[in-house]
Write a protein that holds these residues in place. Structure first.
Motif, PDB file in Angstrom:
ATOM      1  N   THR A   1       0.930  -1.397   0.167  1.00 56.36           N
ATOM      2  CA  THR A   1       0.199  -0.337   0.029  1.00 56.36           C
ATOM      3  C   THR A   1       1.074   0.894  -0.284  1.00 56.36           C
ATOM      4  O   THR A   1       0.558   2.292   0.458  1.00 56.36           O
TER       5      THR A   1
ATOM      6  N   PRO B   1      -0.704   3.001  -3.794  1.00 58.19           N
ATOM      7  CA  PRO B   1      -2.013   2.814  -3.813  1.00 58.19           C
ATOM      8  C   PRO B   1      -2.235   2.139  -5.063  1.00 58.19           C
ATOM      9  O   PRO B   1      -3.181   1.144  -5.695  1.00 58.19           O
TER      10      PRO B   1
ATOM     11  N   SER C   1      -0.707   0.689   8.980  1.00 65.58           N
ATOM     12  CA  SER C   1      -0.867   2.233   7.168  1.00 65.58           C
ATOM     13  C   SER C   1       0.293   2.700   6.686  1.00 65.58           C
ATOM     14  O   SER C   1       1.046   2.796   8.032  1.00 65.58           O
TER      15      SER C   1
ATOM     16  N   TYR D   1      -5.758   4.695   7.299  1.00 61.31           N
ATOM     17  CA  TYR D   1      -6.622   4.590   6.377  1.00 61.31           C
ATOM     18  C   TYR D   1      -7.356   4.835   4.974  1.00 61.31           C
ATOM     19  O   TYR D   1      -8.831   4.839   4.108  1.00 61.31           O
TER      20      TYR D   1
ATOM     21  N   TYR E   1      -5.245   6.427  -0.881  1.00 59.38           N
ATOM     22  CA  TYR E   1      -5.673   5.246  -0.454  1.00 59.38           C
ATOM     23  C   TYR E   1      -6.856   4.664  -1.160  1.00 59.38           C
ATOM     24  O   TYR E   1      -7.396   3.227  -1.271  1.00 59.38           O
TER      25      TYR E   1
END
Lengths: 367, 367
Positions: free
Chosen positions: B148, B151, B176, B181, B186
């Motif tokens: 992540t 993204p 995160s 998040y 994201y």
């Protein structure tokens, strides 16, 4: 929604509860209020640095600028800056027998990066409180502010002013400047609190300066901040219990203020579960963590949670134990809870314990 | 305390519950298992860097080294590295119809500071899982791992393998890499999950690399860590709800795994209280935060809490809503909860929902 002054007085008269309010915030009119309490070196520093507040806090509060709109003293100055007006608006109107004062922003002192300044500032705040507030009315009780960046200096400050008859607790922010408060480096503070027969009160604080942010990093709006700052309380509870603080200082009493209480059952059950499984790493923790909670911790009610189903609040209080709950108004901040209204969804007997008896016992106040 | 194999089988036969286990961890025999799934560039990098694990985690686990002592496959290799032995010891023995696999340490991928490596590693793990595990038994279901830190790349990876019939969720660590998040950066991940009809599962992770520590800084022992890592779940819940994620993605389903559930009532009540007071700052949050929790979140049971008074667990589940609870064993990790034993203090009807029906509905499994 707002009641008239007359309606408000009428409503308060309906109840005769005696009240101990364990979270009241005097504000400085300006930093100038502290000037006379510094020694010559710090007076120079103070003037040269043009310091304008104890510590800044980065959140805009989108409700009344963070202060009750009706709490500005008639003689001028910010809310909470007049001992006389506070007597009228808070103590007399709400039948408060003991108001425990925690200087506004004082919970940020241990986040200051300049350690010597933090130590000098805490001392000046304590002398100001004794001089201008504790002398103004015997219902006012004080919190000894300290800079925990230097635990030995903090202990010396507790010994310096902690025996004043109006001082009833050591006042800390819930954030610690480095590691959790269960670390042995902080032991001199707990030792000095016990030696001076003072409760240790941890008040909500805001991540800034030395303080760590929440577990997910900086929160991005005020409701998110308000909903998650209690994590620091959860963390300090675990740090102190698993650090063995209460085995070292069995007489230590801790008040957790403005961090709510709905997370406490969760922490009791979760700590018990993991202590049972992995206690070989912490042999100095002699019993279930929830037992330390029930013997050493008290929780302020403010800001009181509202649930769609009122029985849920009762169930949570029952899990913690009603004897651990103490009333806090947070005057003159905008989230003010009135002692005559905030707890009306609780049974009368429970309300009386929370409003008066529990705090009386914890602080050892006489009748 | 330990049961013999015979006693264990007898006990499991007493119950005929069908079980969906939403937290099962395959382990790599070694990083070498992944080699064939890298392209030539990353094969070179892999060899030159002599990488020995997905990510290190800094805690010693003082119970069985973190793994069930009886879960080493007879053919050698670490616990969880044999699809065949896992079928025998977990699926067959515990009547498990669907075992949702999350590669061990895969929840740490988004903490890696080297972004391009994290992206390549996630892809290799996904190809390995499809090739070696999802093909071995139709009861195995997969989690799409993503990095992540980027993204957009994460969304591309979800599109690349998310339509495989064995893949049922996107698998993230609860930490995160930057901000919570709920931040709009994201959004491509949630969009891709919904587009591929995948649940998003957040699994506990450990602060390291890019990840923030707990609110009080590094925890100093394992019980303290275990008792406070759920703060990150609390923080992500608040971040996503106050960030408006569920207004943008009304079909998004979130599973919170190995973070417990006893904190959920606290967060529902606390978020509701502060949203009501300060919602003007977050006008995109259209209703009480607890309503988003009850519509979009599911909670794994493991590690199940034990309370002195069993009614307290029931009260907490009732506050959340039993429909939001799903069973997780955490096999082959040491805190393994047996589906036939862990929930025996709950009523039968509640147990059946938690062991099977709720997860079946959430993942949309057919009969």
């Amino acid at each position: 929604m707002a009641l008239t002054q007359e309606e408000m007085e009428q409503r308060n008269k309906l109840q005769t509860d005696k009240v101990i309010d364990i979270d009241v915030h005097p504000l400085l009119r300006s930093m100038e209020d502290l000037y006379e309490y510094f020694d010559d070196t710090w007076k120079d520093f103070f003037r040269a640095s043009k310091v304008s507040s104890i510590t800044g806090q980065p959140f805009l509060v989108p409700v009344g600028g963070g202060l009750r709109m009706d709490s500005y003293p008639p003689e001028g100055g910010p809310p909470g800056s007049s001992p006389e007006f506070m007597k009228t608006q808070l103590l007399d109107q709400h039948s408060i027998s003991h108001a425990i004062l925690f200087l506004s922003s004082g919970y940020q002192i241990s986040s200051l990066p300049q350690e010597q300044w933090a130590i000098a500032l805490a001392s000046a705040c304590n002398d100001f409180l004794i001089d201008k507030w504790l002398s103004a009315d015997s219902r006012y009780k004080g919190s000894v502010l300290v800079a925990t960046q230097d635990p030995q200096a903090a202990a010396r400050e507790i010994d310096r002013v902690g025996s004043h008859p109006g001082m009833v607790q050591v006042g800390l922010g819930i954030h610690s400047p480095m590691r959790g408060y269960g670390d042995k480096m902080y032991d001199p503070i707990w030792e000095a609190a016990v030696r001076n027969n003072l409760v240790v009160c941890f008040h909500v604080s805001v991540a800034t300066g030395l303080y760590k942010n929440n577990s997910t990093g900086p929160t991005q709006n005020f409701p998110e901040f308000q909903s998650t700052h209690n994590q620091t309380f959860q963390g300090q509870m675990a740090s102190m219990i698993f650090g063995g603080v209460f085995e070292k200082f069995p007489e230590l009493k801790v008040a957790f203020i403005e961090g709510g209480f709905s997370w406490v059952p969760h922490m009791m059950f979760t700590m018990d579960t993991h202590w049972k499984a992995a206690r070989r790493e912490v042999p100095w923790v002699k019993k279930y963590p929830s037992e330390y909670v029930r013997e050493h911790f008290w929780f302020g009610t403010q800001p009181i949670i509202k649930t769609a189903n009122p029985k849920h609040v009762l169930q949570l209080i029952e899990m913690i134990g009603v004897d651990r709950m103490i009333f806090a108004s947070d005057y003159p901040h905008w989230e003010f809870d009135s002692p005559q209204m905030a707890l009306n969804h609780l049974p009368k007997e429970m309300r009386e314990k929370i409003l008066f008896e529990n705090a009386k016992k914890m602080y050892g106040f006489e009748d």
